[in-house]
Enzyme design. Structure first.
Site, PDB file in Angstrom:
ATOM      1  CB  CYS A  46     -10.974   2.335  -2.932  1.00 23.92           C
ATOM      2  SG  CYS A  46     -10.195   1.365  -4.241  1.00 23.92           S
ATOM      3  CD  GLU A  47     -10.673   6.810   3.325  1.00 26.52           C
ATOM      4  OE1 GLU A  47     -10.635   7.900   3.912  1.00 26.52           O
ATOM      5  OE2 GLU A  47      -9.961   5.827   3.639  1.00 26.52           O
TER       6      GLU A  47
END
Length: 160
Positions: A46-47
């Protein structure tokens, strides 16, 4: 039922950590919209996805697109994460899990056997044109996969 190209995108109203409400319908006739659903703040994929989006924001702006990232995380956790990474687009909290389900971007159980987390957003990407119609839809079953950024930009490019 999964959304597909040509479908009318379901409208929604979600808030960011500052309490500002964002409605999809507010962008009709004004901007294309990119919705990026993601499973959880603080996770590595996600990062990577949202940092890549942040770093490509000029591309999205030149294609007249407003980007929103949506997860079921609370707005306070999203704010801490957004501030840490200086995201230049709104993170919207679908804490009540309504919008993720509307877009069929929803795990009933995520990471079964390991954590058994119920009701988490799937990683998904949607491009919605200025008329509110889906022009690109990608819902990934494997949260370790990233959306096809080039395909998202190609869909936006066709709209400009």
């Amino acid at each position: 039922m999964a959304l597909k190209i040509g479908d009318k995108a379901p409208d929604f109203a979600l808030k960011n950590a500052d309490g500002a409400t964002y409605k999809l319908s507010d962008y009709q006739g004004k901007k294309n919209v990119v919705l990026l659903f993601f499973p959880a703040v603080g996770t590595s994929v996600c990062e990577k996805e949202l940092c890549s989006t942040r770093d490509s924001m000029k591309d999205y702006e030149s294609l007249e697109a407003q980007v929103f990232a949506i997860s079921v995380d609370g707005p306070f956790a999203q704010k801490l994460w957004a501030d840490k990474h200086q995201f230049n687009f709104p993170l919207l909290s679908d804490f009540n899990k309504e919008v993720s389900q509307l877009y069929d971007a929803y795990y009933d159980v995520w990471l079964p056997g390991k954590f058994d987390l119920k009701g988490v957003s799937k990683r998904a990407a949607f491009v919605i044109d200025k008329n509110g119609v889906v022009q690109y839809a990608e819902v990934l079953e494997n949260a370790g996969d990233e959306p096809d950024y080039n395909a998202i930009k190609e869909a936006l490019n066709k709209l400009s």
